[in-house]
Motif scaffolding. Structure first.
Motif, PDB file in Angstrom:
ATOM      1  N   GLN A   1      -8.116   0.803  -9.639  1.00  0.00           N
ATOM      2  CA  GLN A   1      -7.675   2.223  -9.524  1.00  0.00           C
ATOM      3  C   GLN A   1      -7.766   2.736  -8.015  1.00  0.00           C
ATOM      4  O   GLN A   1      -7.007   3.552  -7.727  1.00  0.00           O
ATOM      5  CB  GLN A   1      -8.611   3.212 -10.398  1.00  0.00           C
ATOM      6  CG  GLN A   1      -8.414   3.287 -11.956  1.00  0.00           C
ATOM      7  CD  GLN A   1      -9.178   3.827 -12.615  1.00  0.00           C
ATOM      8  OE1 GLN A   1      -9.432   4.965 -12.395  1.00  0.00           O
ATOM      9  NE2 GLN A   1      -9.548   3.570 -13.992  1.00  0.00           N
ATOM     10  N   GLU A   2      -8.574   2.498  -7.404  1.00  0.00           N
ATOM     11  CA  GLU A   2      -8.925   2.772  -5.985  1.00  0.00           C
ATOM     12  C   GLU A   2      -7.584   2.611  -4.956  1.00  0.00           C
ATOM     13  O   GLU A   2      -7.023   3.155  -4.207  1.00  0.00           O
ATOM     14  CB  GLU A   2      -9.780   2.374  -5.127  1.00  0.00           C
ATOM     15  CG  GLU A   2     -11.314   2.767  -5.751  1.00  0.00           C
ATOM     16  CD  GLU A   2     -11.698   1.771  -6.853  1.00  0.00           C
ATOM     17  OE1 GLU A   2     -10.912   1.077  -7.488  1.00  0.00           O
ATOM     18  OE2 GLU A   2     -12.703   2.160  -7.506  1.00  0.00           O
ATOM     19  N   GLN A   3      -6.876   1.374  -5.286  1.00  0.00           N
ATOM     20  CA  GLN A   3      -5.476   0.816  -4.603  1.00  0.00           C
ATOM     21  C   GLN A   3      -4.367   1.733  -5.216  1.00  0.00           C
ATOM     22  O   GLN A   3      -3.769   2.061  -4.303  1.00  0.00           O
ATOM     23  CB  GLN A   3      -5.413  -0.554  -5.007  1.00  0.00           C
ATOM     24  CG  GLN A   3      -6.346  -1.636  -4.072  1.00  0.00           C
ATOM     25  CD  GLN A   3      -5.960  -3.138  -4.291  1.00  0.00           C
ATOM     26  OE1 GLN A   3      -5.320  -3.509  -5.063  1.00  0.00           O
ATOM     27  NE2 GLN A   3      -6.361  -3.814  -3.345  1.00  0.00           N
ATOM     28  N   LEU A   4      -4.323   1.883  -6.248  1.00  0.00           N
ATOM     29  CA  LEU A   4      -3.231   2.844  -7.115  1.00  0.00           C
ATOM     30  C   LEU A   4      -3.328   4.100  -6.377  1.00  0.00           C
ATOM     31  O   LEU A   4      -2.236   4.630  -5.980  1.00  0.00           O
ATOM     32  CB  LEU A   4      -3.314   3.075  -8.562  1.00  0.00           C
ATOM     33  CG  LEU A   4      -2.365   3.696  -9.293  1.00  0.00           C
ATOM     34  CD1 LEU A   4      -0.744   3.174  -8.987  1.00  0.00           C
ATOM     35  CD2 LEU A   4      -2.695   3.691 -10.696  1.00  0.00           C
ATOM     36  N   ALA A   5      -4.544   4.579  -6.203  1.00  0.00           N
ATOM     37  CA  ALA A   5      -4.584   6.023  -5.777  1.00  0.00           C
ATOM     38  C   ALA A   5      -4.314   6.060  -4.175  1.00  0.00           C
ATOM     39  O   ALA A   5      -3.576   7.117  -3.690  1.00  0.00           O
ATOM     40  CB  ALA A   5      -6.153   6.354  -5.771  1.00  0.00           C
ATOM     41  N   ALA A   6      -4.507   4.806  -3.487  1.00  0.00           N
ATOM     42  CA  ALA A   6      -4.142   4.757  -2.227  1.00  0.00           C
ATOM     43  C   ALA A   6      -2.729   4.962  -1.994  1.00  0.00           C
ATOM     44  O   ALA A   6      -2.198   5.373  -1.098  1.00  0.00           O
ATOM     45  CB  ALA A   6      -4.969   3.757  -1.432  1.00  0.00           C
TER      46      ALA A   6
ATOM     47  N   LEU B   1      -3.429   9.868  -3.775  1.00  0.00           N
ATOM     48  CA  LEU B   1      -3.896  10.674  -4.695  1.00  0.00           C
ATOM     49  C   LEU B   1      -5.354  10.282  -4.366  1.00  0.00           C
ATOM     50  O   LEU B   1      -5.806   9.577  -3.898  1.00  0.00           O
ATOM     51  CB  LEU B   1      -3.596  10.299  -6.104  1.00  0.00           C
ATOM     52  CG  LEU B   1      -2.028  10.548  -6.231  1.00  0.00           C
ATOM     53  CD1 LEU B   1      -1.795  10.153  -7.813  1.00  0.00           C
ATOM     54  CD2 LEU B   1      -2.027  12.255  -6.107  1.00  0.00           C
ATOM     55  N   SER B   2      -6.295  11.379  -4.929  1.00  0.00           N
ATOM     56  CA  SER B   2      -7.682  11.190  -4.848  1.00  0.00           C
ATOM     57  C   SER B   2      -8.124  10.205  -6.306  1.00  0.00           C
ATOM     58  O   SER B   2      -7.358   9.879  -7.043  1.00  0.00           O
ATOM     59  CB  SER B   2      -8.546  12.308  -5.179  1.00  0.00           C
ATOM     60  OG  SER B   2      -8.302  13.096  -6.598  1.00  0.00           O
ATOM     61  N   ARG B   3      -9.334   9.528  -6.206  1.00  0.00           N
ATOM     62  CA  ARG B   3      -9.524   8.567  -7.016  1.00  0.00           C
ATOM     63  C   ARG B   3      -9.691   9.330  -8.412  1.00  0.00           C
ATOM     64  O   ARG B   3      -9.584   8.690  -9.511  1.00  0.00           O
ATOM     65  CB  ARG B   3     -10.946   7.900  -6.702  1.00  0.00           C
ATOM     66  CG  ARG B   3     -11.691   7.055  -7.666  1.00  0.00           C
ATOM     67  CD  ARG B   3     -10.712   5.720  -7.825  1.00  0.00           C
ATOM     68  NE  ARG B   3     -11.736   4.918  -8.709  1.00  0.00           N
ATOM     69  CZ  ARG B   3     -11.882   5.053 -10.032  1.00  0.00           C
ATOM     70  NH1 ARG B   3     -11.386   6.105 -10.784  1.00  0.00           N
ATOM     71  NH2 ARG B   3     -12.645   4.149 -10.686  1.00  0.00           N
ATOM     72  N   GLN B   4     -10.226  10.710  -8.359  1.00  0.00           N
ATOM     73  CA  GLN B   4     -10.551  11.485  -9.458  1.00  0.00           C
ATOM     74  C   GLN B   4      -9.449  11.671 -10.434  1.00  0.00           C
ATOM     75  O   GLN B   4      -9.073  11.657 -11.552  1.00  0.00           O
ATOM     76  CB  GLN B   4     -11.261  12.556  -9.149  1.00  0.00           C
ATOM     77  CG  GLN B   4     -12.966  12.254  -8.698  1.00  0.00           C
ATOM     78  CD  GLN B   4     -12.771  11.811  -7.226  1.00  0.00           C
ATOM     79  OE1 GLN B   4     -11.949  11.774  -6.335  1.00  0.00           O
ATOM     80  NE2 GLN B   4     -14.289  11.096  -6.706  1.00  0.00           N
ATOM     81  N   THR B   5      -8.233  12.105  -9.327  1.00  0.00           N
ATOM     82  CA  THR B   5      -7.171  12.539 -10.081  1.00  0.00           C
ATOM     83  C   THR B   5      -6.417  11.382 -10.735  1.00  0.00           C
ATOM     84  O   THR B   5      -5.729  11.241 -11.748  1.00  0.00           O
ATOM     85  CB  THR B   5      -6.115  13.084  -9.092  1.00  0.00           C
ATOM     86  OG1 THR B   5      -6.556  14.267  -8.448  1.00  0.00           O
ATOM     87  CG2 THR B   5      -4.813  13.344  -9.639  1.00  0.00           C
ATOM     88  N   THR B   6      -6.429  10.023  -9.999  1.00  0.00           N
ATOM     89  CA  THR B   6      -5.687   9.034 -10.485  1.00  0.00           C
ATOM     90  C   THR B   6      -6.446   8.704 -11.645  1.00  0.00           C
ATOM     91  O   THR B   6      -5.873   8.232 -12.829  1.00  0.00           O
ATOM     92  CB  THR B   6      -5.860   8.033  -9.677  1.00  0.00           C
ATOM     93  OG1 THR B   6      -5.306   8.250  -8.435  1.00  0.00           O
ATOM     94  CG2 THR B   6      -5.525   6.673 -10.190  1.00  0.00           C
ATOM     95  N   ASN B   7      -7.651   8.686 -11.995  1.00  0.00           N
ATOM     96  CA  ASN B   7      -8.652   7.999 -13.084  1.00  0.00           C
ATOM     97  C   ASN B   7      -8.183   9.244 -14.405  1.00  0.00           C
ATOM     98  O   ASN B   7      -7.953   8.830 -15.363  1.00  0.00           O
ATOM     99  CB  ASN B   7     -10.029   8.279 -12.795  1.00  0.00           C
ATOM    100  CG  ASN B   7     -11.000   7.811 -14.099  1.00  0.00           C
ATOM    101  OD1 ASN B   7     -11.472   8.594 -14.759  1.00  0.00           O
ATOM    102  ND2 ASN B   7     -10.839   6.540 -14.188  1.00  0.00           N
ATOM    103  N   HIS B   8      -8.226  10.571 -13.975  1.00  0.00           N
ATOM    104  CA  HIS B   8      -7.730  11.528 -14.897  1.00  0.00           C
ATOM    105  C   HIS B   8      -6.505  11.205 -15.693  1.00  0.00           C
ATOM    106  O   HIS B   8      -6.324  11.217 -16.858  1.00  0.00           O
ATOM    107  CB  HIS B   8      -7.872  12.916 -14.301  1.00  0.00           C
ATOM    108  CG  HIS B   8      -7.616  13.739 -15.200  1.00  0.00           C
ATOM    109  ND1 HIS B   8      -8.305  14.292 -16.700  1.00  0.00           N
ATOM    110  CD2 HIS B   8      -6.547  14.761 -15.286  1.00  0.00           C
ATOM    111  CE1 HIS B   8      -7.880  15.320 -17.071  1.00  0.00           C
ATOM    112  NE2 HIS B   8      -6.539  15.580 -16.589  1.00  0.00           N
ATOM    113  N   ILE B   9      -5.324  10.859 -14.703  1.00  0.00           N
ATOM    114  CA  ILE B   9      -3.974  10.550 -15.304  1.00  0.00           C
ATOM    115  C   ILE B   9      -4.191   9.324 -16.102  1.00  0.00           C
ATOM    116  O   ILE B   9      -3.464   9.418 -17.545  1.00  0.00           O
ATOM    117  CB  ILE B   9      -3.074  10.591 -14.094  1.00  0.00           C
ATOM    118  CG1 ILE B   9      -3.033  11.940 -13.327  1.00  0.00           C
ATOM    119  CG2 ILE B   9      -1.746  10.361 -14.653  1.00  0.00           C
ATOM    120  CD1 ILE B   9      -2.284  11.782 -12.259  1.00  0.00           C
TER     121      ILE B   9
END
Length: 231
Positions: free
Chosen positions: A181-186, A190-198
């Motif tokens: 998820q950290e790579q997708l966010a980068a 997007l923030s790691r938190q926003t990415t995880n929420h989606i």
């Protein structure tokens, strides 16, 4: 069968390579050299001199830029059977970004000198390399448009679809993505938190299944619908 011939056979299903004239495919094959990189090794850095054209045979390359502070802008994860490095072929200028092996990676390299010699003899092949670059330019424009106009959720869904389709390099769709998820966010800024929420919302709808370092697409049409939500 030689090592390079075996690698060429493995990437033969790639859309760009498959579309080339037989003579050009053969010429690239004769010049291709096999490179193997351990995880974390840098292939080239921003500002390096051009060193040819590459294709991922196995593994994955991470392309981006690293600031002096150590913060990284992740632009793309390049997997088989994608080719990359063609920009410097056209302008002869230094590399625009850094490229690292994300995991143990096997590459085919066609050196710059071999490419220049081939194109001097057959200038008609410039169009084939231009098509490789224009495909990526279209994707870059699409991502810039999405960044400016789309909310985070459909933008994330579209990037997953792009990754699942191998950036258009082949016809197969990957249902399982090895993507933290950290790579997708980068990639999406997007923030790691926003990415995880989606991602959690998509998982709750039965579209995805999340695992440690991975994302499995369970409902491809559902993910397509999620990608259109911002239109």
């Amino acid at each position: 069968m030689s090592d390079s011939a075996a690698c060429l056979q493995r990437i033969s299903s790639g859309r760009w390579f498959q579309s080339l004239p037989t003579e050009l495919r053969d010429a690239l094959g004769r010049s291709a050299q096999v490179r193997r990189l351990p995880a974390g090794q840098r292939l080239f850095a921003r500002g390096d001199a051009p060193c040819g054209l590459y294709c991922v045979v196995e593994g994955r390359m991470r392309v981006g830029a690293v600031a002096a502070s150590g913060k990284e802008a992740l632009l793309a994860l390049v997997e088989a059977p994608n080719w990359f490095g063609e920009i410097s072929l056209f302008d002869g200028q230094p590399r625009t970004h850094d490229a690292f092996a994300e995991k143990p990676t096997t590459l085919l390299q066609v050196p710059m000198g071999a490419l220049q010699s081939l194109l001097a003899r057959h200038p008609e092949y410039w169009r084939d390399f231009a098509l490789l670059m224009s495909h990526k330019l279209r994707m870059a424009f699409a991502m810039l448009e999405e960044q400016a106009l789309l909310p985070a959720a459909p933008r994330l869904a579209r990037r997953l679809l792009m990754l699942a389709g191998g950036y258009g390099a082949g016809d197969a769709c990957q249902r399982s993505l090895q993507l933290p998820q950290e790579q997708l966010a980068a990639m999406l800024a997007l923030s790691r938190q926003t990415t995880n929420h989606i991602l959690k919302e998509l998982e709750a709808r039965g579209i995805l299944r999340l695992s440690y370092g991975g994302i499995e697409i369970l409902d491809y049409p559902g993910l397509c619908d999620a990608a259109q939500a911002g239109d």
